[in-house]
Design an enzyme around this catalytic site. Structure first.
Site, PDB file in Angstrom:
ATOM      1  N   ALA A  63      70.579  42.400 -46.006  1.00  0.00           N
ATOM      2  CA  ALA A  63      70.408  43.845 -45.841  1.00  0.00           C
ATOM      3  C   ALA A  63      68.918  44.142 -45.771  1.00  0.00           C
ATOM      4  O   ALA A  63      68.099  43.336 -46.210  1.00  0.00           O
ATOM      5  CB  ALA A  63      71.014  44.553 -47.048  1.00  0.00           C
ATOM      6  N   GLY A 102      73.726  40.109 -46.580  1.00  0.00           N
ATOM      7  CA  GLY A 102      74.463  40.753 -45.490  1.00  0.00           C
ATOM      8  C   GLY A 102      74.590  39.846 -44.267  1.00  0.00           C
ATOM      9  O   GLY A 102      75.562  39.949 -43.515  1.00  0.00           O
ATOM     10  N   GLU A 105      77.326  37.670 -44.927  1.00  0.00           N
ATOM     11  CA  GLU A 105      78.557  38.470 -44.849  1.00  0.00           C
ATOM     12  C   GLU A 105      78.986  38.695 -43.389  1.00  0.00           C
ATOM     13  O   GLU A 105      80.174  38.808 -43.107  1.00  0.00           O
ATOM     14  CB  GLU A 105      78.375  39.789 -45.620  1.00  0.00           C
ATOM     15  CG  GLU A 105      78.354  39.519 -47.129  1.00  0.00           C
ATOM     16  CD  GLU A 105      77.919  40.712 -47.964  1.00  0.00           C
ATOM     17  OE1 GLU A 105      76.828  41.251 -47.690  1.00  0.00           O
ATOM     18  OE2 GLU A 105      78.663  41.102 -48.887  1.00  0.00           O
ATOM     19  N   GLU A 125      72.220  38.104 -53.769  1.00  0.00           N
ATOM     20  CA  GLU A 125      72.160  39.507 -54.207  1.00  0.00           C
ATOM     21  C   GLU A 125      71.793  39.665 -55.675  1.00  0.00           C
ATOM     22  O   GLU A 125      71.124  40.630 -56.053  1.00  0.00           O
ATOM     23  CB  GLU A 125      73.497  40.201 -53.921  1.00  0.00           C
ATOM     24  CG  GLU A 125      73.651  40.691 -52.480  1.00  0.00           C
ATOM     25  CD  GLU A 125      74.099  39.609 -51.510  1.00  0.00           C
ATOM     26  OE1 GLU A 125      74.108  38.421 -51.900  1.00  0.00           O
ATOM     27  OE2 GLU A 125      74.451  39.944 -50.367  1.00  0.00           O
TER      28      GLU A 125
HETATM   29  C1  3H9 Z   1      71.995  42.150 -49.210  1.00  0.00           C
HETATM   30  O1  3H9 Z   1      72.046  41.578 -48.167  1.00  0.00           O
HETATM   31  C2  3H9 Z   1      73.038  43.106 -49.697  1.00  0.00           C
HETATM   32  C3  3H9 Z   1      74.293  43.011 -48.918  1.00  0.00           C
HETATM   33  O2  3H9 Z   1      75.263  42.313 -49.666  1.00  0.00           O
HETATM   34  C4  3H9 Z   1      74.816  44.380 -48.533  1.00  0.00           C
HETATM   35  C5  3H9 Z   1      75.166  45.276 -49.687  1.00  0.00           C
HETATM   36  C6  3H9 Z   1      75.778  46.590 -49.288  1.00  0.00           C
HETATM   37  N1  3H9 Z   1      64.765  43.302 -46.135  1.00  0.00           N
HETATM   38  O3  3H9 Z   1      59.667  36.437 -47.476  1.00  0.00           O
HETATM   39  P1  3H9 Z   1      58.815  36.488 -46.271  1.00  0.00           P
HETATM   40  C7  3H9 Z   1      60.292  41.024 -45.094  1.00  0.00           C
HETATM   41  S1  3H9 Z   1      70.690  41.981 -50.238  1.00  0.00           S
HETATM   42  C8  3H9 Z   1      63.575  43.851 -45.838  1.00  0.00           C
HETATM   43  O4  3H9 Z   1      57.352  36.574 -46.447  1.00  0.00           O
HETATM   44  P2  3H9 Z   1      59.545  33.793 -45.548  1.00  0.00           P
HETATM   45  C9  3H9 Z   1      59.318  40.681 -46.208  1.00  0.00           C
HETATM   46  O5  3H9 Z   1      59.096  41.780 -47.054  1.00  0.00           O
HETATM   47  C10 3H9 Z   1      69.513  41.033 -49.317  1.00  0.00           C
HETATM   48  N2  3H9 Z   1      62.472  43.120 -45.615  1.00  0.00           N
HETATM   49  O6  3H9 Z   1      59.133  35.293 -45.240  1.00  0.00           O
HETATM   50  C11 3H9 Z   1      58.085  40.293 -45.412  1.00  0.00           C
HETATM   51  O7  3H9 Z   1      57.429  41.481 -45.018  1.00  0.00           O
HETATM   52  P3  3H9 Z   1      55.839  41.540 -44.985  1.00  0.00           P
HETATM   53  C12 3H9 Z   1      69.800  39.616 -49.451  1.00  0.00           C
HETATM   54  C13 3H9 Z   1      62.575  41.794 -45.682  1.00  0.00           C
HETATM   55  O8  3H9 Z   1      59.598  33.110 -44.257  1.00  0.00           O
HETATM   56  C14 3H9 Z   1      58.655  39.649 -44.162  1.00  0.00           C
HETATM   57  O9  3H9 Z   1      60.000  40.110 -44.060  1.00  0.00           O
HETATM   58  N3  3H9 Z   1      68.735  38.900 -48.774  1.00  0.00           N
HETATM   59  C15 3H9 Z   1      63.787  41.157 -45.999  1.00  0.00           C
HETATM   60  O10 3H9 Z   1      58.689  33.258 -46.650  1.00  0.00           O
HETATM   61  C16 3H9 Z   1      58.672  38.123 -44.220  1.00  0.00           C
HETATM   62  O11 3H9 Z   1      59.331  37.722 -45.409  1.00  0.00           O
HETATM   63  C17 3H9 Z   1      67.699  38.409 -49.444  1.00  0.00           C
HETATM   64  O12 3H9 Z   1      67.562  38.588 -50.611  1.00  0.00           O
HETATM   65  C18 3H9 Z   1      64.912  41.972 -46.219  1.00  0.00           C
HETATM   66  N4  3H9 Z   1      66.107  41.443 -46.495  1.00  0.00           N
HETATM   67  O13 3H9 Z   1      61.017  33.884 -46.147  1.00  0.00           O
HETATM   68  C19 3H9 Z   1      66.741  37.607 -48.623  1.00  0.00           C
HETATM   69  N5  3H9 Z   1      63.595  39.821 -46.027  1.00  0.00           N
HETATM   70  O14 3H9 Z   1      55.423  40.450 -44.077  1.00  0.00           O
HETATM   71  C20 3H9 Z   1      65.349  38.120 -48.770  1.00  0.00           C
HETATM   72  C21 3H9 Z   1      62.313  39.630 -45.708  1.00  0.00           C
HETATM   73  O15 3H9 Z   1      55.586  42.939 -44.501  1.00  0.00           O
HETATM   74  N6  3H9 Z   1      64.387  37.415 -47.957  1.00  0.00           N
HETATM   75  N7  3H9 Z   1      61.690  40.800 -45.510  1.00  0.00           N
HETATM   76  O16 3H9 Z   1      55.398  41.317 -46.399  1.00  0.00           O
HETATM   77  C22 3H9 Z   1      63.992  36.152 -48.193  1.00  0.00           C
HETATM   78  O17 3H9 Z   1      64.452  35.473 -49.071  1.00  0.00           O
HETATM   79  C23 3H9 Z   1      62.883  35.610 -47.341  1.00  0.00           C
HETATM   80  O18 3H9 Z   1      62.237  36.692 -46.721  1.00  0.00           O
HETATM   81  C24 3H9 Z   1      63.312  34.618 -46.230  1.00  0.00           C
HETATM   82  C25 3H9 Z   1      62.075  34.302 -45.344  1.00  0.00           C
HETATM   83  C26 3H9 Z   1      63.821  33.337 -46.884  1.00  0.00           C
HETATM   84  C27 3H9 Z   1      64.362  35.198 -45.350  1.00  0.00           C
END
Ligand code: 3H9
Length: 702
Positions: A63, A102, A105, A125
C-alpha cells in the site's frame, strides 16, 4: 486510464502493467488504473488469459504508506482486488523483486502466480502496526498451510520464490524476463482451456487443529511482542478465515484493520518508516555533492569496536586493514572476529566458505604505513582524548590525500581531534554501537570543518554496510549519549532513594525498552561511563549523588558481567540475580547523602527517565545538534533499544502530550533536585502553545 497502469493485448493474452516508480506502491492512481484495466477486460472476446506484472525494480511493494494518514481514496483495495479475482479469464501475477503487503495481496487475488527466481513474497504489515487488510489474512491460509501463513505474517519477513513454490503459493519459478515468463505460463493455461482458480473458493489449508494452533500463537505473541495490539489482532483476523465464510471473514478483517490504522502503534511505526528514510536528506547540502568511493578501509584498534567495524566492511565485501599497537591485541582481535563468524556458521546463517572469504578480507597489521591506500580509515580505540590525538597525528602522515579519517568516539570533541591533522575537512565522526556488526545505528558526526562530500560519503558508507546513518553535530555525547545521560542519571538516583535495580530496570522494560539501563551498564562494563565522566570531571554538576552508584561500583571493581557482579550478580552463564549487598549499599549511601528514603513507583521511574531524556532532546533540537525530531527517534529506536511501536522518544512525547510532560517536569523541579528539572525553552514554547515536535518539524520544512 490512469497512466500508472497500462493494458495491452496480443495473441489473446492481456498484459496489465503497473509502472509507478520507485516501488509501484498501490496508491490511488494504481488502484484506479487496475480498476479501469479489469473493467475494460470484462466481456472481451479476444482475451483468454491475463498477466499482471510491473515495470521497474520490483513488483508492487505494498500500500502507499502515506495514504493511511490522509485516508484511502476510492477505489478501495477490496473493490480492485475483487475485480481481479472475479475476472472471467485466468489471471497470472508475474512477480519480480518483492511482492509486499498490498502487492502480495494482488498476487493472492490473482488465480496463478509465476515468480522470478530472485523474487520474494511477504506480508510485513505488522512492522507498520497494521494487518494485511486487503484480504491477505483470508486468502493466504487458503493457498499455503495455516501455520505457515500465520508465521509469515507474524515474522513480517518475506520468503524467497523457491519457498513460496514449495508451500504451494507459486505455480512456476522462472529465470529470464518475468513478463515473458508470465505470458508463457498464461499461454499454457489458455491452451489447455484452464478456468480461473479463485482463492476465495478454496478451503483453508491445515485447519484441523486450528484451536490449539491459535492458542499457541497467542501465547507466543503475548511473550515476544509485548505491549502491542496488532499481532493479536492479526491472529483474530486469521481465525476469521477458519471460522467464517469468505465474505464475512473479509468484513471482519476490514473492521479489525480500520481500528488499527489510526491507533498510536500504527502511527508510531509509520512515522518511523518515513523517519528512517528522511535521515538521508541533509538540508542545505547541494544535490550535486558526490560521495567519494570507499573500496578499501583501514581500522585502528582491534578491540571489540574495531573488530565489529571490520566485520561490517568484510560483510559488505570491502577489504579491511586492521591495525593495533600490539601483536597480542591484534591476534586476540582476529580470533574474536573468527569466533563471531563461527557462531554464525553454527547457527546456519553463514557458510564456512563465506567465513573464510570474510576473514581473508581482513588483513592485520602493526604498521601505520599499511593504511596508506585506504579510502576511509576509522579510529576505534579507547575513549581518551590524548590517545586519539596521537593517533590522528600519525594517520595524518600516512593516510593518502583525499581519504577520509573517521573517529568512533562516542563523546569527545571531534573538532579538537580534527585540529591535530592538516586536513580537518576530511575528518568525520563515525559512532558505531556495540556490537558494531549487529547494531543498526551509525551516528555520523558533522564536525565544524567536515566537508560536504565527506558527509555524503559517510551517509553512503552507512548504506554500504547496511546501517542507518543519522547526522549529528558536535557536542558531548552527540544525540544518543547526550540524551542517555539524564535518563541514566535518574535511573541511578532512584537506587539511592530506595528502589532496587530490578524495579528500575523492570519499569523500563515494561515500557518496552530492550533492556533496563542498569543491566545495559553491567553488560557494557560499569567502567565505561565512569571513565568518560572522569575525563570531563570539571564539567559535571556540583552534586555528590550524581551517578554515585556507578562510582561506588567502580571503586569496588564490581564492573558488571565481566566481573561477575555489578548492579546484579552473574553466574558463569551470565545469568543475572539481584544482589542484596548492592541494594543495601546504595540505600545506605542515599542515607549518608541525606536523600529522603522512599520508593519511587514504576510510573515515576518511567517519567523521570523518559521526560528528562525528552527535555534533553528538545535542547538538541534548539542547538541544532539534531536536524529533526524524527532523527532523534531513529537514533533511539535503531541504537538504544527504544520500542519502535512507541515511535521513539520525541514521537512518544507528542503522543503523551507536551503540556503533560512540561507540567510534570515543573512538578519534579519542586520535588527533586531543581538543577536538573528546567524545561527546555523549546519544550516550554511548544507545550504552552498546545503544539508538538512533529508540528514544529513540519513548520521548519516549509
Ligand atoms: C500494506 O500494504 C497494507 C495492505 O495490507 C493494505 C491494507 C488496507 N509506500 O525503502 P527504499 C518509498 S502496508 C510509500 O529506500 P529500497 C520510500 O519512502 C505496506 N512509499 O528502497 C522511498 O522514498 P524516498 C507493506 C514507499 O530499495 C522510496 O520508496 N509494504 C513505500 O531500499 C524507496 O524506498 C511495506 O511495508 C510504500 N509502500 O527498498 C514495504 N515503499 O526515496 C515497504 C517504499 O522519497 N517498503 N516507499 O525516501 C520497503 O520495504 C522497501 O521500500 C522496499 C525497497 C523493500 C520495497
Amino acid at each position: 486510464m490512469a497512466e500508472a497502469v497500462s493494458l495491452s493485448i496480443s495473441d489473446n493474452i492481456a498484459v496489465v502493467t503497473i509502472d509507478s516508480p520507485p516501488v509501484n506502491a498501490m496508491a490511488q492512481n494504481v488502484r484506479a488504473g487496475l480498476k479501469q484495466a479489469f473493467t475494460d477486460l470484462k466481456g472481451r472476446k479476444d482475451v483468454k488469459a491475463v498477466v499482471i506484472g510491473c515495470k521497474g525494480r520490483t513488483f508492487v511493494a505494498g500500500a502507499d504508506i502515506g495514504e493511511f494518514d490522509t485516508g484511502i481514496a476510492a477505489p478501495g483495495y477490496h473493490e480492485v482486488l475483487g475485480l481481479i479475482e472475479d475476472c472471467a479469464f485466468p489471471v497470472v501475477a508475474a512477480v519480480h523483486g518483492t511482492a509486499l503487503g498490498g502487492g502480495m495481496e494482488i498476487t493472492l487475488a490473482s488465480h496463478y502466480r509465476v515468480a522470478h527466481e530472485a523474487a520474494r513474497f511477504g506480508l510485513p504489515e505488522l512492522t507498520l502496526g497494521i494487518i494485511p487488510g486487503a484480504g491477505g489474512t483470508q486468502r493466504l491460509p487458503r493457498l499455503i498451510p495455516l501455520e505457515a501463513a500465520i508465521d509469515l505474517m507474524l515474522s513480517s519477513k518475506p520468503m524467497p520464490a523457491a519457498k513460496a513454490q514449495e508451500l504451494g503459493l507459486v505455480d512456476a519459478v522462472v529465470t529470464g524476463d518475468i513478463i515473458e515468463g508470465g505470458i508463457a505460463f498464461a499461454r499454457e493455461l489458455a491452451a489447455r482451456g484452464a478456468a480461473p482458480r479463485r482463492t476465495r473458493d478454496q478451503a483453508v489449508r491445515g485447519a484441523e487443529n486450528a484451536a490449539e494452533l491459535f492458542a499457541a500463537k497467542r501465547a507466543q505473541v503475548a511473550k515476544t511482542m509485548r505491549n502491542r495490539q496488532s499481532p493479536l489482532a492479526l491472529l483474530d483476523a486469521v481465525e476469521g478465515a477458519v471460522k467464517l465464510p469468505f465474505d464475512e471473514g473479509l468484513k471482519a478483517e476490514s473492521a479489525i484493520s480500520d481500528k488499527l490504522v489510526p491507533a498510536t502503534e500504527a502511527r508510531a511505526l509509520r512515522h518511523l518508516f518515513f523517519a528512517d528514510r528522511e535521515v538521508r536528506r541533509i538540508p542545505g547540502l547541494a544535490a550535486n555533492v558526490k560521495a567519494r568511493p570507499v573500496t578499501r578501509v583501514g581500522i585502528v584498534g582491534a578491540g571489540t569496536m574495531g573488530g565489529g567495524i571490520s566485520m561490517c566492511y568484510a560483510n559488505a565485501g570491502v577489504p579491511v586493514t586492521l591495525l593495533d599497537a600490539k601483536q597480542e591485541a591484534l591476534d586476540r582481535g582476529m580470533a574474536t572476529i573468527r569466533k563471531n563468524y563461527e557462531r554464525s556458521v553454527s547457527r546456519g546463517s553463514l557458510k564456512q566458505e563465506q567465513l573464510e572469504q570474510r576473514m581473508q578480507l581482513i588483513t592485520p597489521t602493526l604498521d601505520y604505513a599499511a593504511l596508506g591506500s585506504a579510502d576511509l580509515v576509522i579510529e576505534a580505540v579507547f575513549e581518551n582524548m590524548a590517545l586519539k590525538k596521537e593517533i590522528f597525528a600519525k594517520l595524518d602522515k600516512v593516510v593518502r590525500k583525499g581519504a577520509i579519517i573517521g573517529t568512533n568516539t562516542s563523546t569527545l570533541d571531534i573538532d579538537e581531534i580534527a585540529a591535530v591533522t592538516g586536513r580537518p575537512e576530511d575528518v568525520v565522526g563515525l559512532h558505531f554501537f556495540s556490537p558494531a556488526n549487529v547494531m543498526q545505528l551509525l551516528e555520523i558526526v558533522h564536525a565544524k570543518r567536515t566537508s560536504p562530500d565527506v558527509l555524503v560519503t559517510a551517509l553512503e558508507t552507512a548504506k554500504q554496510i547496511k546501517k542507518t546513518g543519522v547526522v549529528a553535530k558536535v557536542c558531548y555525547g552527540f544525540i544518543g549519549n547526550r540524551m542517555m545521560d539524564p535518563y541514566a542519571r535518574e535511573a541511578e538516583h532512584c537506587l539511592l532513594e530506595g528502589a532496587t535495580p530490578e524495579q528500575v530496570d523492570g519499569a523500563l522494560q515494561n515500557f518496552g525498552m530492550a533492556m533496563g539501563i542498569l543491566a545495559v551498564f553491567d553488560m557494557a562494563g560499569v567502567d565505561i561511563g565512569y571513565l568518560t565522566r572522569l575525563e570531563r570531571k570539571h564539567l559535571l554538576p556540583d552534586d555528590p549523588s550524581f551517578y554515585r552508584p556507578d562510582t561506588m561500583l567502580n571503586e569496588r571493581g564490581w564492573l558488571g558481567q565481566k566481573a561477575g557482579r555489578g548492579y546484579y550478580r552473574y553466574d558463569s552463564a551470565r545469568k543475572r540475580t539481584p544482589d542484596p549487598e548492592v541494594i543495601e549499599l546504595l540505600w545506605e549511601e542515599g542515607k549518608r547523602l541525606g536523600i529522603e528514603r522512599r520508593q519511587p513507583g514504576e510510573q515515576e521511574i518511567l517519567e523521570r527517565c523518559l521526560y528528562s531524556m525528552i527535555n534533553e532532546g528538545a535542547r538538541l533540537l534548539e542547538e541544532g545538534i539534531a536536524l529533526r525530531a524524527s532523527d532523534i527517534d531513529v537514533v533511539y529506536t535503531s541504537g538504544y533499544g527504544f520500542p519502535r511501536y512507541r515511535g521513539g522518544p520525541m514521537f512518544y512525547a507528542d503522543s503523551v502530550g507536551l503540556k503533560k510532560i512540561y507540567d510534570r517536569i515543573l512538578e519534579f523541579r519542586s520535588t527533586l533536585d531543581p538543577q536538573y528539572w528546567t524545561p527546555a525553552p523549546l519544550l516550554e514554547k511548544l507545550a504552552l502553545a498546545g503544539s508538538s515536535f512533529a508540528a514544529w518539524q513540519a513548520g521548519r520544512k516549509n
